[in-house]
Write a protein that holds these residues in place. Sequence first.
Motif, short mmCIF file in Angstrom:
data_model
loop_
_atom_site.label_atom_id
_atom_site.label_comp_id
_atom_site.label_asym_id
_atom_site.label_seq_id
_atom_site.Cartn_x
_atom_site.Cartn_y
_atom_site.Cartn_z
N ARG A 17 -24.75 -34.83 11.64
CA ARG A 17 -24.20 -35.26 12.68
C ARG A 17 -23.65 -36.81 12.50
O ARG A 17 -24.61 -37.56 12.11
N VAL A 18 -22.50 -36.99 12.58
CA VAL A 18 -21.94 -38.41 12.39
C VAL A 18 -21.04 -38.87 13.57
O VAL A 18 -20.59 -38.25 14.11
N MET A 19 -20.89 -40.29 13.30
CA MET A 19 -19.77 -40.86 14.21
C MET A 19 -18.65 -41.47 13.13
O MET A 19 -19.08 -42.06 11.86
N GLY A 90 -27.26 -45.20 10.09
CA GLY A 90 -26.02 -45.95 9.88
C GLY A 90 -25.50 -46.60 10.93
O GLY A 90 -25.11 -48.00 11.02
N VAL A 91 -25.34 -46.09 12.22
CA VAL A 91 -24.74 -46.59 13.41
C VAL A 91 -25.81 -47.69 13.75
O VAL A 91 -25.21 -48.77 13.89
N GLN A 105 -25.67 -53.12 22.84
CA GLN A 105 -25.71 -52.23 24.12
C GLN A 105 -25.06 -50.98 23.70
O GLN A 105 -25.59 -49.99 23.99
N THR A 106 -24.07 -51.08 22.74
CA THR A 106 -23.26 -49.91 22.47
C THR A 106 -24.47 -49.06 21.34
O THR A 106 -24.43 -47.69 21.70
N SER A 107 -24.82 -49.55 20.78
CA SER A 107 -25.81 -49.07 19.82
C SER A 107 -27.12 -48.37 20.56
O SER A 107 -27.29 -47.37 20.23
#
Length: 191
Positions: A17-19, A90-91, A105-107
């Motif tokens: 699962r990746v972004m 990685g994110v 915050q997004t992380s």
Amino acid sequence: METEIIQNKIHEIRGVRVMLDFDLAALYQVETKVLKQTVRRNLDRFPEDFMFELTEQEHNSLIISLRSQIVTSNNKGGRRYMPFAFTEHGVIMLASLLRSDIAIQTSIKITRAFVAMRSYIMSTRHLEAELVVLKAKLEMLERNDEDNLEAINDLSEDVRKEIDNIYLAIAALSAKPAAEPDRPAKKIGYK
């Protein structure tokens, strides 16, 4: 709602699962170009289990599956570089490099989305296992039903034979015995 939006940007590529870089850039509110430059300057922080570059075939397959999403390209009519795909680790590493409040915050939100998705997948696997057990039980019941029907058919055949024997016995008992021909009938009454 935000978690759902983020989950919709998580894809499975190469069994992981990746972004993708352009989705992360939008979430971190930076240009994709800036994000990629940051990654390239810090490649030693991104081993293959943290980030990898899509092949052209993977990218084309992804575009086909995401027709509803707008995938921007440069003004030369296509991508010069394939997108980067970031795993959950990685994110997190990327957020530590970007060092902005929005990135932090997004992380956190992205990590929560990955955790929620993992939870959902685990519960789905549990349900799938239960369905397999139920299917096996159903098949066993169907086999038992077939065996029961066969036994009922055998039993009903035996019962039919017994009923026929009973009718034959009743018929034999109800038949009148033949009268003896030479014997005179006795008179009834007083002498």
